[in-house]
Design a protein around this motif. Structure first.
Motif, PDB file in Angstrom:
ATOM      1  N   ALA A  34       0.835  -1.209   0.000  1.00 51.59           N
ATOM      2  CA  ALA A  34       0.000   0.000   0.000  1.00 51.59           C
ATOM      3  C   ALA A  34       0.868   1.256   0.000  1.00 51.59           C
ATOM      4  CB  ALA A  34      -0.934  -0.009   1.208  1.00 51.59           C
ATOM      5  N   ASP A  35       1.893   1.260   0.822  1.00 50.14           N
ATOM      6  CA  ASP A  35       2.791   2.420   0.875  1.00 50.14           C
ATOM      7  C   ASP A  35       3.513   2.615  -0.458  1.00 50.14           C
ATOM      8  OD1 ASP A  35       2.048   2.836   3.509  1.00 50.14           O
ATOM      9  OD2 ASP A  35       3.868   1.935   4.357  1.00 50.14           O
ATOM     10  N   TYR A  36       3.935   1.536  -1.064  1.00 46.29           N
ATOM     11  CA  TYR A  36       4.653   1.628  -2.342  1.00 46.29           C
ATOM     12  C   TYR A  36       3.776   2.305  -3.406  1.00 46.29           C
ATOM     13  CZ  TYR A  36       7.197   0.495  -6.558  1.00 46.29           C
ATOM     14  OH  TYR A  36       7.862   0.600  -7.755  1.00 46.29           O
ATOM     15  N   PHE A  37       2.502   1.920  -3.463  1.00 45.66           N
ATOM     16  CA  PHE A  37       1.594   2.454  -4.480  1.00 45.66           C
ATOM     17  C   PHE A  37       0.829   3.690  -4.015  1.00 45.66           C
ATOM     18  CE2 PHE A  37       1.906  -1.979  -6.103  1.00 45.66           C
ATOM     19  CZ  PHE A  37       2.345  -1.677  -7.377  1.00 45.66           C
ATOM     20  N   ASP A  38       1.056   4.120  -2.769  1.00 39.84           N
ATOM     21  CA  ASP A  38       0.340   5.261  -2.198  1.00 39.84           C
ATOM     22  C   ASP A  38      -1.176   5.057  -2.260  1.00 39.84           C
ATOM     23  OD1 ASP A  38      -0.088   7.740  -0.961  1.00 39.84           O
ATOM     24  OD2 ASP A  38      -0.106   8.802  -2.883  1.00 39.84           O
ATOM     25  N   VAL A  39      -1.609   3.901  -1.797  1.00 43.72           N
ATOM     26  CA  VAL A  39      -3.031   3.589  -1.682  1.00 43.72           C
ATOM     27  C   VAL A  39      -3.285   3.081  -0.266  1.00 43.72           C
ATOM     28  CG1 VAL A  39      -3.295   3.022  -4.136  1.00 43.72           C
ATOM     29  CG2 VAL A  39      -2.767   1.209  -2.511  1.00 43.72           C
ATOM     30  N   SER A  40      -4.551   3.025   0.117  1.00 44.91           N
ATOM     31  CA  SER A  40      -4.877   2.507   1.444  1.00 44.91           C
ATOM     32  C   SER A  40      -4.918   0.974   1.413  1.00 44.91           C
ATOM     33  CB  SER A  40      -6.239   3.044   1.907  1.00 44.91           C
ATOM     34  OG  SER A  40      -7.286   2.457   1.167  1.00 44.91           O
ATOM     35  N   THR A  41      -4.733   0.387   2.573  1.00 43.86           N
ATOM     36  CA  THR A  41      -4.857  -1.064   2.667  1.00 43.86           C
ATOM     37  C   THR A  41      -6.302  -1.480   2.399  1.00 43.86           C
ATOM     38  OG1 THR A  41      -5.126  -0.885   5.073  1.00 43.86           O
ATOM     39  CG2 THR A  41      -2.912  -1.366   4.246  1.00 43.86           C
ATOM     40  N   ASP A  42      -7.249  -0.644   2.778  1.00 47.59           N
ATOM     41  CA  ASP A  42      -8.654  -0.952   2.488  1.00 47.59           C
ATOM     42  C   ASP A  42      -8.893  -1.055   0.990  1.00 47.59           C
ATOM     43  OD1 ASP A  42      -9.493  -1.182   5.087  1.00 47.59           O
ATOM     44  OD2 ASP A  42     -10.339   0.826   5.223  1.00 47.59           O
ATOM     45  N   TYR A  43      -8.246  -0.204   0.214  1.00 51.13           N
ATOM     46  CA  TYR A  43      -8.377  -0.294  -1.239  1.00 51.13           C
ATOM     47  C   TYR A  43      -7.797  -1.615  -1.737  1.00 51.13           C
ATOM     48  CZ  TYR A  43      -7.574   0.298  -6.192  1.00 51.13           C
ATOM     49  OH  TYR A  43      -7.550   0.079  -7.549  1.00 51.13           O
ATOM     50  N   LEU A  44      -6.603  -1.962  -1.267  1.00 46.89           N
ATOM     51  CA  LEU A  44      -5.974  -3.212  -1.713  1.00 46.89           C
ATOM     52  C   LEU A  44      -6.841  -4.421  -1.382  1.00 46.89           C
ATOM     53  CD1 LEU A  44      -2.177  -2.855  -0.831  1.00 46.89           C
ATOM     54  CD2 LEU A  44      -3.245  -2.799  -3.089  1.00 46.89           C
ATOM     55  N   LEU A  45      -7.480  -4.382  -0.215  1.00 44.11           N
ATOM     56  CA  LEU A  45      -8.280  -5.517   0.230  1.00 44.11           C
ATOM     57  C   LEU A  45      -9.701  -5.509  -0.339  1.00 44.11           C
ATOM     58  CD1 LEU A  45      -7.059  -5.572   3.930  1.00 44.11           C
ATOM     59  CD2 LEU A  45      -6.486  -7.216   2.116  1.00 44.11           C
ATOM     60  N   GLY A  46     -10.024  -4.498  -1.138  1.00 39.49           N
ATOM     61  CA  GLY A  46     -11.336  -4.447  -1.777  1.00 39.49           C
ATOM     62  C   GLY A  46     -12.448  -3.916  -0.885  1.00 39.49           C
ATOM     63  N   ARG A  47     -12.091  -3.271   0.207  1.00 41.25           N
ATOM     64  CA  ARG A  47     -13.104  -2.731   1.122  1.00 41.25           C
ATOM     65  C   ARG A  47     -13.661  -1.391   0.663  1.00 41.25           C
ATOM     66  NH1 ARG A  47      -9.442  -3.918   6.374  1.00 41.25           N
ATOM     67  NH2 ARG A  47      -9.687  -6.164   6.399  1.00 41.25           N
ATOM     68  N   THR A  48     -12.937  -0.724  -0.229  1.00 42.25           N
ATOM     69  CA  THR A  48     -13.372   0.568  -0.749  1.00 42.25           C
ATOM     70  C   THR A  48     -12.834   0.743  -2.165  1.00 42.25           C
ATOM     71  OG1 THR A  48     -13.358   2.972  -0.373  1.00 42.25           O
ATOM     72  CG2 THR A  48     -11.351   1.781   0.207  1.00 42.25           C
ATOM     73  N   GLU A  49     -13.489   1.611  -2.913  1.00 42.86           N
ATOM     74  CA  GLU A  49     -13.012   1.935  -4.251  1.00 42.86           C
ATOM     75  C   GLU A  49     -12.095   3.156  -4.224  1.00 42.86           C
ATOM     76  OE1 GLU A  49     -13.465   0.051  -7.028  1.00 42.86           O
ATOM     77  OE2 GLU A  49     -14.327  -1.300  -5.541  1.00 42.86           O
TER      78      GLU A  49
END
Length: 136
Positions: A48-63
């Motif tokens: 998540a840090d590498y791509f500057d996204v949230s872990t929730d996004y990676l896990l499919g919890r949010t768009e």
């Protein structure tokens, strides 16, 4: 879901899974097994840090990729506010460019610029003022 999201992000950066594994110090081929086993929270956070996204996004919890990204409703609200601002400019004093009344195209471009600036300001405020426990 996790690996699917990672593959989308990899494609956007023109990277391979193997390259990402090397960059993050993961074992060769370890991420391809994430479909069958869940990685540790630390590894998910590293991606998540590498791509500057949230872990929730990676896990499919949010768009939303980041907690401070604007929702569609916030974008619509800003569009309404910008429209009201333009109306105020045109109804109060004449909006002029170089001594000539603004054309419809000029007003439309100004509206787009105002909306963009307002969206950037809103996103910056959300990033700055959102409590840490609400970020992911």
């Amino acid at each position: 879901m996790l690996l699917d999201r990672i593959k989308i992000l990899l494609k956007e950066r023109a990277l391979t899974l193997a390259e990402l594994e090397r960059k993050l110090g993961f074992g060769n081929g370890s991420m391809s097994r994430w479909n069958k086993s869940t990685p540790s929270g630390d590894k998910i956070q590293k991606v998540a840090d590498y791509f500057d996204v949230s872990t929730d996004y990676l896990l499919g919890r949010t768009e939303k990729r980041r907690y401070y990204d604007l929702s569609e409703k916030e974008r619509k609200d800003i569009a309404v506010q910008a429209e009201e601002l333009i109306e105020g400019l045109t109804n109060g004093e004449n909006l002029n460019f170089y001594g000539e009344p603004a054309t419809k195209d000029q007003k439309d471009r100004l509206l787009i610029a105002i909306q963009t600036a307002m969206e950037m300001n809103k996103r910056e405020a959300k990033e700055k003022f959102t409590r840490k426990d609400y970020r992911d």
